[in-house]
Design an enzyme around this catalytic site. Structure first.
Site, mmCIF file in Angstrom:
data_model
loop_
_atom_site.group_PDB
_atom_site.id
_atom_site.type_symbol
_atom_site.label_atom_id
_atom_site.label_comp_id
_atom_site.label_asym_id
_atom_site.label_seq_id
_atom_site.Cartn_x
_atom_site.Cartn_y
_atom_site.Cartn_z
ATOM 1 N N HIS A 62 31.777 -24.205 2.726
ATOM 2 C CA HIS A 62 32.497 -25.059 3.673
ATOM 3 C C HIS A 62 31.640 -25.304 4.917
ATOM 4 O O HIS A 62 31.105 -24.356 5.494
ATOM 5 C CB HIS A 62 33.814 -24.406 4.107
ATOM 6 C CG HIS A 62 34.860 -24.422 3.037
ATOM 7 N ND1 HIS A 62 35.939 -23.565 3.028
ATOM 8 C CD2 HIS A 62 35.002 -25.207 1.931
ATOM 9 C CE1 HIS A 62 36.696 -23.812 1.976
ATOM 10 N NE2 HIS A 62 36.148 -24.795 1.302
ATOM 11 N N ARG A 121 33.099 -24.958 -7.173
ATOM 12 C CA ARG A 121 33.849 -26.144 -7.558
ATOM 13 C C ARG A 121 33.547 -26.481 -9.017
ATOM 14 O O ARG A 121 32.496 -26.125 -9.550
ATOM 15 C CB ARG A 121 33.480 -27.329 -6.670
ATOM 16 C CG ARG A 121 33.726 -27.110 -5.179
ATOM 17 C CD ARG A 121 33.251 -28.303 -4.367
ATOM 18 N NE ARG A 121 33.507 -28.149 -2.933
ATOM 19 C CZ ARG A 121 32.641 -27.611 -2.075
ATOM 20 N NH1 ARG A 121 31.460 -27.171 -2.520
ATOM 21 N NH2 ARG A 121 32.950 -27.505 -0.805
ATOM 22 N N HIS A 153 40.685 -26.067 -10.254
ATOM 23 C CA HIS A 153 40.375 -25.789 -8.852
ATOM 24 C C HIS A 153 41.155 -24.588 -8.317
ATOM 25 O O HIS A 153 40.763 -23.977 -7.319
ATOM 26 C CB HIS A 153 40.669 -27.025 -8.001
ATOM 27 C CG HIS A 153 39.818 -27.117 -6.777
ATOM 28 N ND1 HIS A 153 38.436 -27.186 -6.822
ATOM 29 C CD2 HIS A 153 40.145 -27.149 -5.455
ATOM 30 C CE1 HIS A 153 37.949 -27.271 -5.597
ATOM 31 N NE2 HIS A 153 38.963 -27.234 -4.745
ATOM 32 N N ARG A 157 39.188 -21.395 -7.749
ATOM 33 C CA ARG A 157 38.450 -21.335 -6.483
ATOM 34 C C ARG A 157 39.388 -20.902 -5.357
ATOM 35 O O ARG A 157 39.025 -20.071 -4.521
ATOM 36 C CB ARG A 157 37.841 -22.704 -6.193
ATOM 37 C CG ARG A 157 37.123 -22.847 -4.854
ATOM 38 C CD ARG A 157 36.434 -24.215 -4.815
ATOM 39 N NE ARG A 157 36.056 -24.649 -3.486
ATOM 40 C CZ ARG A 157 34.903 -24.360 -2.894
ATOM 41 N NH1 ARG A 157 34.025 -23.597 -3.517
ATOM 42 N NH2 ARG A 157 34.626 -24.823 -1.691
ATOM 43 N N TYR A 165 42.873 -20.781 3.927
ATOM 44 C CA TYR A 165 43.135 -19.637 3.065
ATOM 45 C C TYR A 165 43.620 -18.437 3.864
ATOM 46 O O TYR A 165 44.349 -17.595 3.348
ATOM 47 C CB TYR A 165 41.877 -19.287 2.270
ATOM 48 C CG TYR A 165 41.445 -20.406 1.368
ATOM 49 C CD1 TYR A 165 42.101 -20.654 0.168
ATOM 50 C CD2 TYR A 165 40.396 -21.256 1.720
ATOM 51 C CE1 TYR A 165 41.719 -21.701 -0.651
ATOM 52 C CE2 TYR A 165 40.008 -22.297 0.899
ATOM 53 C CZ TYR A 165 40.675 -22.514 -0.288
ATOM 54 O OH TYR A 165 40.304 -23.548 -1.086
ATOM 55 N N LYS A 208 28.167 -30.032 -2.154
ATOM 56 C CA LYS A 208 28.415 -31.340 -1.549
ATOM 57 C C LYS A 208 27.361 -31.659 -0.495
ATOM 58 O O LYS A 208 26.886 -30.769 0.216
ATOM 59 C CB LYS A 208 29.804 -31.366 -0.901
ATOM 60 C CG LYS A 208 30.965 -31.389 -1.897
ATOM 61 C CD LYS A 208 32.285 -31.515 -1.163
ATOM 62 C CE LYS A 208 33.462 -31.628 -2.112
ATOM 63 N NZ LYS A 208 34.749 -31.756 -1.384
#
Length: 306
Positions: A274, A150, A248, A251, A283, A174
């Site tokens: 994730h 990111r 982004h 990515r 994806y 994150k």
């Protein structure tokens, strides 16, 4: 196709092949979309491509609405826009781009934006690395694409997070969750170029000579996410690419290309950081959409069943 229109189309396709060095597949995709438009204006007797007005452009879009999905329409118009942009902005053979303000149907529940592999490679190859800023910019986009991180994660990388011997970076993601991502060969080369030559010059302009953030701005401060967006917009202008993407999107392209090349979705999940597999499976859907699109093109279905 009349002689004038044919000459314009052939010139544009040669430009994509010889100067942009696009793959044969990408050129064929552009050719199909532009040829559809040429067939329309000749059937409706609107004249040559040089004579098309914005009203005709709107009429063409309205005709597409009767046959194609919003996503397919956007792709087709994107190709035609690029065609006119080349002649209006680059070689000045057409006064203006009639599609520049055309209204397009909205795509519901849009899938993530990505770009083709050869377009990413062309973008990276065209970054001017003869300057200190160019050396840093090349590293930024090599990392965004080659490691799938990111933008916020990119800006937080510290020098101690990078292991050149193991070709990996510790990413602080994150929710304070750390993960390790690989450094691609292109990123490794760019890292050495930036770290040895450019970064010391940037740092020398800072009041904080102990700043250990990897990526610095011109004045030696830590790069911000806003700064990365501004850099991308500048580099897109400098390279004169047809790509219209956000940071982004690199990515998204990283994930899509890995899946298209056969990587297991759970490995991609780990690389992207994730928490839920369902997030990564977006994806997978994107890859299937791409496969369906290729099938429709190959069998001349035109995307009616997208």
């Amino acid at each position: 196709m009349n002689t004038t229109n044919s000459l314009y189309v052939n010139e544009f396709l040669l430009y994509l092949k010889n100067e942009r060095r696009y793959s044969s597949y990408t050129i064929t995709a552009y050719s199909n979309d532009i040829s559809n438009f040429i067939n329309f204006i000749e059937t409706e007797e609107f004249g040559d491509v040089t004579e098309i007005s914005p009203k005709v452009a709107e009429f063409y879009v309205s005709k597409l609405r009767d046959e194609y999905t919003p996503r397919t329409i956007q792709r087709k118009i994107s190709s035609v826009k690029s065609f006119y942009k080349y002649f209006a902005n680059s070689v000045k053979k057409i006064d203006s781009n009639p599609f520049i303000s055309v209204s397009l149907p909205k795509v519901e529940k849009s899938l993530p934006k990505f770009v083709y592999e050869d377009e990413v490679e062309e973008f990276l190859d065209n970054i001017n690395t003869s300057t200190d800023l160019g050396k840093r910019d090349k590293l930024i986009f090599e990392l965004l694409y080659g490691s799938g991180i990111r933008v916020s994660e990119l800006c937080q990388i510290k020098l101690k997070d990078v292991s050149l011997d193991e070709r990996r970076i510790m990413i602080h993601g994150k929710g304070s969750k750390d993960r390790i991502v690989p450094i691609s060969k292109g990123a490794l080369d760019s890292y050495m170029d930036y770290f040895i030559i450019a970064r010391p010059i940037f740092l020398s302009r800072s009041k904080n000579l102990e700043n250990d953030t990897l990526l610095l701005n011109f004045h030696g401060g830590s790069l911000t996410t806003r700064g990365v967006r501004d850099i991308l917009n500048r580099v897109l202008r400098e390279t004169e690419t047809f790509m219209r993407v956000t940071p982004h999107a690199f990515r998204h392209s990283f994930a899509t290309h890995l899946l298209n090349n056969g990587m297991d979705v759970r490995f991609v999940q780990e690389l992207l950081g994730h928490e839920n597999l369902s997030t990564t499976q977006i994806y997978t859907k994107l890859s299937k959409e791409k496969l369906k699109e290729e099938y429709n093109k190959a069998f001349n279905d035109g995307g009616k069943n997208d």
